[in-house]
Design an enzyme around this catalytic site. Structure first.
Site, short mmCIF file in Angstrom:
data_model
loop_
_atom_site.label_atom_id
_atom_site.label_comp_id
_atom_site.label_asym_id
_atom_site.label_seq_id
_atom_site.Cartn_x
_atom_site.Cartn_y
_atom_site.Cartn_z
N GLN A 46 41.58 21.48 36.13
CA GLN A 46 40.49 21.18 35.19
C GLN A 46 41.02 20.86 33.80
OE1 GLN A 46 37.14 21.75 36.65
NE2 GLN A 46 36.44 20.40 35.04
N LYS B 243 37.88 27.79 35.10
CA LYS B 243 37.10 27.80 36.34
C LYS B 243 36.69 29.24 36.61
CE LYS B 243 35.71 25.09 39.75
NZ LYS B 243 35.40 23.64 39.67
N THR C 139 28.67 13.33 39.11
CA THR C 139 29.98 13.37 39.79
C THR C 139 30.05 12.30 40.88
OG1 THR C 139 29.94 15.76 39.40
CG2 THR C 139 31.66 14.91 40.86
N ASP D 72 29.37 24.12 40.56
CA ASP D 72 30.40 23.74 41.54
C ASP D 72 29.83 24.12 42.92
OD1 ASP D 72 33.35 22.74 41.56
OD2 ASP D 72 33.39 24.37 42.99
N ASN E 91 26.03 18.22 46.60
CA ASN E 91 25.72 17.46 45.38
C ASN E 91 26.57 16.20 45.24
OD1 ASN E 91 26.63 17.08 42.38
ND2 ASN E 91 24.53 17.79 42.36
N SER F 274 28.56 16.83 31.62
CA SER F 274 28.33 18.19 31.11
C SER F 274 28.53 18.21 29.59
CB SER F 274 29.31 19.18 31.76
OG SER F 274 28.88 19.54 33.05
P1 NDP Z 1 27.89 21.76 47.13
O1 NDP Z 1 27.85 23.23 47.26
O2 NDP Z 1 26.68 21.04 46.65
O3 NDP Z 1 28.31 21.10 48.53
C1 NDP Z 1 29.49 21.42 49.15
C2 NDP Z 1 29.57 20.66 50.47
O4 NDP Z 1 30.84 20.84 51.06
C3 NDP Z 1 28.56 21.16 51.49
O5 NDP Z 1 28.21 20.10 52.34
C4 NDP Z 1 29.34 22.23 52.24
O6 NDP Z 1 28.86 22.48 53.55
C5 NDP Z 1 30.71 21.60 52.27
N1 NDP Z 1 31.76 22.61 52.27
C6 NDP Z 1 32.03 23.53 51.32
N2 NDP Z 1 33.05 24.32 51.68
C7 NDP Z 1 33.44 23.88 52.89
C8 NDP Z 1 34.44 24.29 53.79
N3 NDP Z 1 35.26 25.31 53.49
N4 NDP Z 1 34.58 23.61 54.97
C9 NDP Z 1 33.75 22.59 55.27
N5 NDP Z 1 32.77 22.15 54.44
C10 NDP Z 1 32.62 22.79 53.29
O7 NDP Z 1 29.15 21.46 46.20
P2 NDP Z 1 29.49 20.12 45.39
O8 NDP Z 1 29.04 18.93 46.12
O9 NDP Z 1 29.07 20.33 44.00
O10 NDP Z 1 31.09 20.20 45.41
C11 NDP Z 1 31.88 19.53 46.38
C12 NDP Z 1 33.29 19.32 45.86
O11 NDP Z 1 33.24 18.56 44.64
C13 NDP Z 1 34.03 20.62 45.48
O12 NDP Z 1 35.42 20.43 45.73
C14 NDP Z 1 33.81 20.71 43.97
O13 NDP Z 1 34.83 21.47 43.34
C15 NDP Z 1 33.91 19.24 43.59
N6 NDP Z 1 33.31 18.88 42.31
C16 NDP Z 1 32.01 19.18 42.01
C17 NDP Z 1 31.48 18.79 40.80
C18 NDP Z 1 30.04 19.01 40.46
O14 NDP Z 1 29.63 18.54 39.40
N7 NDP Z 1 29.24 19.66 41.29
C19 NDP Z 1 32.29 18.10 39.80
C20 NDP Z 1 33.62 17.76 40.24
C21 NDP Z 1 34.09 18.17 41.44
P3 NDP Z 1 27.58 23.46 53.79
O15 NDP Z 1 26.38 22.63 53.42
O16 NDP Z 1 27.62 23.80 55.23
O17 NDP Z 1 27.78 24.62 52.88
O1 2IT Z 2 35.20 20.47 39.09
C1 2IT Z 2 34.45 20.12 38.17
O2 2IT Z 2 34.78 19.29 37.32
C2 2IT Z 2 33.11 20.72 38.13
N1 2IT Z 2 32.77 21.50 39.00
C3 2IT Z 2 32.18 20.42 36.98
C4 2IT Z 2 32.49 21.34 35.85
C5 2IT Z 2 31.52 21.32 34.71
O3 2IT Z 2 31.77 22.14 33.81
O4 2IT Z 2 30.57 20.55 34.68
#
Ligand code: NDP
Ligand code: 2IT
Length: 380
Positions: A41, A56, A139, A96, A170, A313
């Protein structure tokens, strides 16, 4: 019944600005995972060109199957342990995995209750609490803007191309949405239990209904969509996510760390993938990245490709402190500019260091230099 979970906040570097980074609620959370996410990050935030440090947080709490009240109670417990260490100019939390607008609202409410202040100590807030328009989609949209900019640079486009995506949260949902906007054809998604391949293109309305409203498993997708097939996780060939078996032009891992290993990379390469761009944080293993490099596959590293989320953000923080609001169009325009600048700055770094299209090294060098320069300028 008393239920105990462990929660953490890693404040890693604040040379460029206050600590900033998301909070993850997932049973797999350990201090080690949060440390590497916080480390990444720092450089991601530096690459945005905005003034934020890196952090984080998270807990091994599993929100699945919990009632709203249980979620609220846990968010309150988490915030009551950390409120003293954070602040709008000190450390700002965000969303996250497992932490969306609902959880952010409860975390914010508890901070307000404990400190009697309305400080912007967390982003991805619901709009009713000062959230920014366009943050939820930032994102995923940013990931596709970054990838499109990268492709334009080599005279290519996503238009009309088959794309595969992992995850269905998301980031994945909004990546799929933006792919459709640009005329691409997203055909896969997955969750922790299995994978969907829909050769007609993912039905976004159905996906949103399942994942955002019903919080249900993807296995229900096939019941309502005959063109789709569902492969359970237990049936994944060699344990590799089924989505990477599907031939595609562009692949977007959007679920979690280390989800795309060597075996998956080989399948993608054999199917002639042109570009892989990371929506999740560090989803591609080191060996898989090496393979992509060897085969000249374009690769967008997470700390650049998914930086649109944290960048918006910061737009949320700036709207909160000025008591002003940007329209959705304004946020989107700023996001597009930020993603395009990120690509240009990384490409310049690649040229300067004779790295050709090695965006992994370009991004690392760019981020590192910005942080190091700020640390040196502050004196040691
Ligand atoms: P969500 O919780 O909205 O969704 C996560 C998704 O990934 C779900 O479909 C979940 O499945 C699946 N998942 C999570 N863990 C596992 C696992 N161990 N094995 C298989 N599938 C898994 O999270 P986000 O979409 O926000 O985040 C997804 C990724 O993006 C992460 O790596 C996060 O760090 C990264 N990210 C997020 C940001 C944000 O703004 N939200 C910004 C930048 C990066 P299920 O539905 O079954 O739980
Ligand atoms: O991994 C990432 O960049 C995030 N989960 C978003 C962090 C934030 O502070 O909006």
């Amino acid at each position: 019944i008393i239920h105990v979970n462990n929660g953490y906040r890693i404040q890693f570097n604040n040379a460029l600005g206050p600590y900033k980074g998301g909070v993850r609620f997932h049973p797999s959370v350990t201090p080690d995972i949060l440390k590497f996410l916080a480390f990444e990050q720092i450089f991601k935030n530096a690459i945005t060109g905005l003034h934020i440090g890196g952090a984080k947080g998270g807990a091994d709490f599993d929100p699945k199957g919990k009632s709203d009240k249980e979620i609220m109670k846990f968010c309150q417990a988490f915030m009551s342990s950390f409120y003293n260490s954070i602040g709008a100019d000190i450390d700002i939390l965000g969303g996250d995995i497992g932490v969306g607008a609902r959880e952010v609202g409860y975390l914010f409410g508890e901070y307000k209750q404990l400190t009697n202040s309305y400080h912007s100590i967390i982003t991805s807030k619901p709009l009713s609490l000062g959230g920014s328009l366009g943050r939820i989609s930032a994102t995923g949209y940013g990931l596709i803007y970054f990838t499109q900019t990268l492709l334009e640079d080599i005279g290519e486009t996503l238009k009309g191309k088959i794309c595969t995506i992992s995850g269905s949260g998301n980031v994945a949902i909004h990546a799929i949405e933006k792919l459709y906007d640009l005329g691409a054809i997203p055909v896969t998604c997955s969750d922790s239990k299995g994978a969907i391949h829909d050769s007609n293109g993912i039905d976004l309305t159905l996906l949103k209904n399942l994942k955002l409203e019903r919080r249900a498993s993807l296995e229900y997708y096939v019941a309502e969509r005959k063109s789709a097939t569902y492969v359970k996780k237990e049936q994944y060939e060699g344990g590799s996510n089924h989505v990477w078996n599907i031939p595609c032009f562009a692949a977007f891992p959007c679920a979690t760390q280390n989800e795309l290993g060597e075996d998956c990379a080989k399948r993608l390469i054999n199917n002639d993938v042109k570009v892989v761009s990371e929506g999740a944080n560090m989803p591609t293993t080191k060996n898989a990245i090496e393979l992509f490099k060897e085969h000249n596959i374009l690769f967008g590293p997470a700390k650049a490709a998914n930086a649109g989320g944290v960048a918006v953000s910061v737009l949320e923080m700036s709207q909160n402190s000025s008591l002003q609001y940007f329209t959705e169009e304004e946020v989107d325009e700023k996001l597009q500019n930020i993603m395009s600048n990120i690509y240009t700055d990384i490409k310049k770094t690649c040229d300067e260091y004779c790295l050709e299209m090695d965006l992994v090294s370009g991004a690392n060098i760019l981020g590192f230099k910005r942080v190091a320069n700020a640390m040196i300028a502050q004196g040691v």
